[in-house]
Scaffold this motif. Structure first.
Motif, short mmCIF file in Angstrom:
data_model
loop_
_atom_site.label_atom_id
_atom_site.label_comp_id
_atom_site.label_asym_id
_atom_site.label_seq_id
_atom_site.Cartn_x
_atom_site.Cartn_y
_atom_site.Cartn_z
N ALA A 198 -35.59 36.50 -34.37
CA ALA A 198 -36.70 36.09 -35.25
C ALA A 198 -38.03 36.29 -34.54
N ALA A 199 -38.03 35.87 -33.27
CA ALA A 199 -39.25 36.00 -32.47
C ALA A 199 -39.64 37.47 -32.30
N ARG A 200 -38.56 38.28 -32.03
CA ARG A 200 -38.81 39.72 -31.85
C ARG A 200 -39.32 40.35 -33.14
N GLN B 250 -40.88 38.83 -35.49
CA GLN B 250 -42.27 38.39 -35.68
C GLN B 250 -43.21 39.19 -34.80
N ASP B 251 -42.73 39.36 -33.56
CA ASP B 251 -43.52 40.16 -32.60
C ASP B 251 -43.75 41.56 -33.16
N THR C 137 -32.86 33.01 -32.74
CA THR C 137 -34.25 32.64 -32.45
C THR C 137 -35.00 33.82 -31.84
N GLU C 138 -34.29 34.49 -30.91
CA GLU C 138 -34.92 35.62 -30.21
C GLU C 138 -35.19 36.77 -31.18
#
Ligand SMILES: [Zn+2]
Length: 258
Positions: free
Chosen positions: A83-85, A87-88, A80-81
């Motif tokens: 993916a979030a990173r 995306q970031d 998740t992290e």
């Protein structure tokens, strides 16, 4: 070690065969990670589950379950992290690209603006330095030099009274008013230092000290002062302080008006 698992181990050891206490992992609704579940199945399908599988093994398996769960949760969190990173990072790079593009666009706009300004300035300067004839009708009736035993300090341009007279370029009016034989007279000093005199005017439209531009009307042709017939007396001077007339023809040629 909790008291329940301590008791569980002792219960298994002392009452083996009669009642097997299953670890919490076997209870309904308890989802096991694959690896932990497989380990338990192997143990559970052994010849004598209660005899061979020591409670300690169950306890360890329970621990492993917890570790697996933690690891899975951690890996899920990591995914998740990540993916979030990602995306970031995508958003950041998009933002950076956007910013870079905006900066490039701003730079291009600034260049265009500067170019337009320089162009406008150059055009304005060119306009300001343009030379035009003082009168549109170019009808020379008398030239510079001696005539009838008398020196003529300028050239005469015949035109009807009221014909507009224009400033020849950007300059300053140094005199506007009546002067003896000149009648109504306008003196202009231009941006290059040249000085023109207009005589015999019927009308004066400017004042001393006024700034004028090329082609701006300063008055009109007339027959005032020592004049016989409506005309413009055009004269050029070297300085503003002394009467030192120059031949208009070379001057007009030098200024592209001949
Ligand atoms: Zn004259």
């Amino acid at each position: 070690m909790s008291s329940r698992s301590y008791q569980g181990r002792h219960a298994g050891r002392h009452r083996a065969g009669s009642r097997v206490r299953l670890p919490r992992a076997f209870s309904a609704g308890f989802v096991l990670p694959t690896t932990a579940a497989a380990a338990l199945v192997v143990t559970a399908t052994g010849a004598s589950v209660a005899e061979s599988a020591t409670p300690q093994a169950f306890a360890l398996t329970g621990q492993q379950t917890q570790i697996a769960q933690t690891q899975e949760a951690a890996s899920e969190a990591t995914v998740t992290e990540i993916a979030a990173r990602r995306q970031d990072a995508t958003m950041q790079s998009a933002a950076l690209l956007g910013r870079a593009e905006a900066q490039r666009r701003a730079a291009r706009a600034a260049v265009r603006q500067a170019e337009a300004k320089a162009k406008a300035q150059a055009a304005a300067e060119k306009r300001a330095k343009t030379w035009v004839r003082p009168i549109h009708t170019w009808n020379i009736t008398s030239g510079f030099g001696w005539r009838w035993g008398k020196r003529h300090d300028g050239m005469d341009l015949g035109a009807p009274t009221g014909t507009p007279l224009y400033a020849m370029s950007q300059g300053t009016v140094i005199k506007a008013g009546w002067e003896d034989s000149f009648g109504n007279k306008v003196e202009i000093q231009y941006w290059d230092g040249s000085i023109s005199w207009y005589g015999h005017m019927s009308r004066i439209d400017v004042q001393a000290g006024q700034q004028v531009s090329a082609g701006q009307q300063v008055g009109a042709v007339g027959n005032t002062g020592h004049s016989f017939g409506s005309h413009l007396h055009l004269e050029f001077q070297r300085t503003t302080t002394s009467d030192t007339p120059i031949d208009p023809v070379p001057w007009l040629k030098n200024h592209g008006l001949w």
